[in-house]
Design a protein around this motif. Sequence first.
Motif, PDB file in Angstrom:
ATOM      1  N   LYS A 125      65.364 107.201 -76.507  1.00 35.13           N
ATOM      2  CA  LYS A 125      64.846 105.861 -76.230  1.00 35.13           C
ATOM      3  C   LYS A 125      65.148 104.920 -77.380  1.00 35.13           C
ATOM      4  CE  LYS A 125      61.331 106.793 -72.938  1.00 35.13           C
ATOM      5  NZ  LYS A 125      60.078 106.528 -72.358  1.00 35.13           N
ATOM      6  N   LEU A 126      64.990 105.417 -78.619  1.00 35.12           N
ATOM      7  CA  LEU A 126      65.279 104.554 -79.766  1.00 35.12           C
ATOM      8  C   LEU A 126      66.754 104.189 -79.813  1.00 35.12           C
ATOM      9  CD1 LEU A 126      63.014 106.076 -82.512  1.00 35.12           C
ATOM     10  CD2 LEU A 126      62.771 103.911 -81.365  1.00 35.12           C
ATOM     11  N   ASP A 127      67.629 105.155 -79.454  1.00 32.71           N
ATOM     12  CA  ASP A 127      69.054 104.838 -79.403  1.00 32.71           C
ATOM     13  C   ASP A 127      69.322 103.727 -78.410  1.00 32.71           C
ATOM     14  OD1 ASP A 127      70.447 108.178 -79.875  1.00 32.71           O
ATOM     15  OD2 ASP A 127      69.904 106.584 -81.261  1.00 32.71           O
ATOM     16  N   ARG A 128      68.681 103.873 -77.223  1.00 33.08           N
ATOM     17  CA  ARG A 128      68.877 102.845 -76.207  1.00 33.08           C
ATOM     18  C   ARG A 128      68.382 101.501 -76.699  1.00 33.08           C
ATOM     19  NH1 ARG A 128      67.220 106.134 -71.648  1.00 33.08           N
ATOM     20  NH2 ARG A 128      65.160 105.221 -71.863  1.00 33.08           N
ATOM     21  N   CYS A 129      67.221 101.528 -77.393  1.00 33.93           N
ATOM     22  CA  CYS A 129      66.675 100.280 -77.936  1.00 33.93           C
ATOM     23  C   CYS A 129      67.678  99.601 -78.853  1.00 33.93           C
ATOM     24  CB  CYS A 129      65.420 100.579 -78.754  1.00 33.93           C
ATOM     25  SG  CYS A 129      63.919 100.457 -77.820  1.00 33.93           S
ATOM     26  N   VAL A 169      73.391  94.398 -77.983  1.00 36.83           N
ATOM     27  CA  VAL A 169      73.954  93.649 -76.863  1.00 36.83           C
ATOM     28  C   VAL A 169      73.251  92.320 -76.683  1.00 36.83           C
ATOM     29  CG1 VAL A 169      74.156  93.649 -74.365  1.00 36.83           C
ATOM     30  CG2 VAL A 169      74.783  95.666 -75.637  1.00 36.83           C
ATOM     31  N   LYS A 170      71.910  92.347 -76.736  1.00 34.10           N
ATOM     32  CA  LYS A 170      71.172  91.115 -76.473  1.00 34.10           C
ATOM     33  C   LYS A 170      71.391  90.098 -77.572  1.00 34.10           C
ATOM     34  CE  LYS A 170      68.529  92.270 -72.805  1.00 34.10           C
ATOM     35  NZ  LYS A 170      69.319  93.408 -72.504  1.00 34.10           N
ATOM     36  N   LEU A 171      71.446  90.572 -78.849  1.00 34.45           N
ATOM     37  CA  LEU A 171      71.696  89.629 -79.936  1.00 34.45           C
ATOM     38  C   LEU A 171      73.071  88.989 -79.792  1.00 34.45           C
ATOM     39  CD1 LEU A 171      70.189  91.288 -83.106  1.00 34.45           C
ATOM     40  CD2 LEU A 171      69.621  89.099 -82.144  1.00 34.45           C
ATOM     41  N   GLY A 172      74.064  89.829 -79.456  1.00 40.29           N
ATOM     42  CA  GLY A 172      75.398  89.290 -79.256  1.00 40.29           C
ATOM     43  C   GLY A 172      75.450  88.287 -78.123  1.00 40.29           C
ATOM     44  N   ALA A 173      74.785  88.633 -77.010  1.00 45.35           N
ATOM     45  CA  ALA A 173      74.782  87.708 -75.876  1.00 45.35           C
ATOM     46  C   ALA A 173      74.081  86.406 -76.236  1.00 45.35           C
ATOM     47  CB  ALA A 173      74.093  88.360 -74.677  1.00 45.35           C
ATOM     48  N   GLY A 174      72.936  86.525 -76.953  1.00 41.67           N
ATOM     49  CA  GLY A 174      72.215  85.325 -77.367  1.00 41.67           C
ATOM     50  C   GLY A 174      73.055  84.459 -78.277  1.00 41.67           C
ATOM     51  N   LEU A 175      73.752  85.118 -79.219  1.00 36.91           N
ATOM     52  CA  LEU A 175      74.613  84.369 -80.131  1.00 36.91           C
ATOM     53  C   LEU A 175      75.712  83.644 -79.366  1.00 36.91           C
ATOM     54  CD1 LEU A 175      75.280  83.925 -83.175  1.00 36.91           C
ATOM     55  CD2 LEU A 175      76.865  85.805 -82.960  1.00 36.91           C
ATOM     56  N   GLY A 176      76.358  84.398 -78.445  1.00 33.30           N
ATOM     57  CA  GLY A 176      77.454  83.785 -77.688  1.00 33.30           C
ATOM     58  C   GLY A 176      76.995  82.603 -76.862  1.00 33.30           C
ATOM     59  N   LEU A 177      75.901  82.819 -76.122  1.00 37.83           N
ATOM     60  CA  LEU A 177      75.423  81.729 -75.277  1.00 37.83           C
ATOM     61  C   LEU A 177      74.953  80.554 -76.128  1.00 37.83           C
ATOM     62  CD1 LEU A 177      73.610  83.586 -72.422  1.00 37.83           C
ATOM     63  CD2 LEU A 177      75.571  82.124 -72.256  1.00 37.83           C
ATOM     64  N   GLY A 178      74.338  80.869 -77.299  1.00 40.45           N
ATOM     65  CA  GLY A 178      73.905  79.804 -78.198  1.00 40.45           C
ATOM     66  C   GLY A 178      75.085  78.976 -78.673  1.00 40.45           C
ATOM     67  N   MET A 233      64.061  89.289 -76.108  1.00 41.57           N
ATOM     68  CA  MET A 233      64.343  90.107 -74.933  1.00 41.57           C
ATOM     69  C   MET A 233      64.498  91.570 -75.328  1.00 41.57           C
ATOM     70  SD  MET A 233      66.803  88.034 -72.341  1.00 41.57           S
ATOM     71  CE  MET A 233      68.009  87.407 -73.461  1.00 41.57           C
ATOM     72  N   ALA A 234      65.188  91.821 -76.428  1.00 38.98           N
ATOM     73  CA  ALA A 234      65.389  93.197 -76.871  1.00 38.98           C
ATOM     74  C   ALA A 234      64.046  93.834 -77.214  1.00 38.98           C
ATOM     75  CB  ALA A 234      66.317  93.223 -78.076  1.00 38.98           C
ATOM     76  N   TYR A 235      63.183  93.066 -77.915  1.00 35.96           N
ATOM     77  CA  TYR A 235      61.882  93.608 -78.311  1.00 35.96           C
ATOM     78  C   TYR A 235      61.053  93.972 -77.091  1.00 35.96           C
ATOM     79  CZ  TYR A 235      57.534  94.021 -80.887  1.00 35.96           C
ATOM     80  OH  TYR A 235      56.392  94.502 -81.437  1.00 35.96           O
ATOM     81  N   THR A 236      61.039  93.061 -76.086  1.00 34.57           N
ATOM     82  CA  THR A 236      60.245  93.324 -74.898  1.00 34.57           C
ATOM     83  C   THR A 236      60.771  94.545 -74.150  1.00 34.57           C
ATOM     84  OG1 THR A 236      59.991  90.952 -74.730  1.00 34.57           O
ATOM     85  CG2 THR A 236      59.275  92.248 -72.865  1.00 34.57           C
ATOM     86  N   ASN A 237      62.102  94.657 -74.042  1.00 31.91           N
ATOM     87  CA  ASN A 237      62.666  95.818 -73.359  1.00 31.91           C
ATOM     88  C   ASN A 237      62.265  97.107 -74.046  1.00 31.91           C
ATOM     89  OD1 ASN A 237      63.884  94.605 -71.263  1.00 31.91           O
ATOM     90  ND2 ASN A 237      65.914  94.522 -72.154  1.00 31.91           N
ATOM     91  N   CYS A 238      62.389  97.117 -75.390  1.00 32.67           N
ATOM     92  CA  CYS A 238      62.002  98.293 -76.173  1.00 32.67           C
ATOM     93  C   CYS A 238      60.549  98.626 -75.919  1.00 32.67           C
ATOM     94  CB  CYS A 238      62.163  97.998 -77.665  1.00 32.67           C
ATOM     95  SG  CYS A 238      63.748  98.427 -78.307  1.00 32.67           S
TER      96      CYS A 238
END
Lengths: 111, 75
Positions: free
Chosen positions: B9-13, B19-28, B53-58
């Motif tokens: 689970k931690l690996d997935r987190c 992924v989410k940080l990269g997506a946020g950066l790109g969209l930003g 989003m990443a925190y909530t998913n984790c």
Amino acid sequence: MAGKILPVLKLATKVTIAGGALYVAYDSGLLGGSEQGSEVLGKAKAAIPPAVDEWGKYFGFELPAFPKIGFVPVEAWNSGVQSSISALSSGPTAVGDYTNQGLQYLKDLAK
Amino acid sequence: MSEKELGKKLDRCLADSAVKLGAGLGLGIVFSVVFFKRHTWPVAFGLGMGLGMAYTNCQNDLRAPYLIQRNIKEQ
């Protein structure tokens, strides 16, 4: 008439670009749950080397091969923790020994 | 939750956070260039959204075993 259309057209283009980026992000599962996200990361990792190769061929130069690092932090973490804690626990003894040795050396010099 | 499962689970987190940080950066960056005259704040906003989003998913992933599920009988 034409002067009034241009700003609207610019705005429409901008909205299309931004909306398209959002839709691509949503569609490729970048904004979904944990499993989707790690899946996407795996796919991206697998897709990078062929893409880099193709770009290299297109531009006509070869990137040096990525050095294979045999060190994996995930597997070395436990042994790292163990060795640092054992070093900490034997620290005071070692310091005492070294101090004694140093004092002995100075005494020998002073004789 | 066994240790293996927790590790997975931690690996997935971690992967999901990247992924989410990269997506946020790109969209930003896209929004900053297209709408906001290349200011920096949309990039920071996108990064923040991605992190959230990443925190909530984790959080949901790690709390899943403790959820009490109801059996909804098929009618």
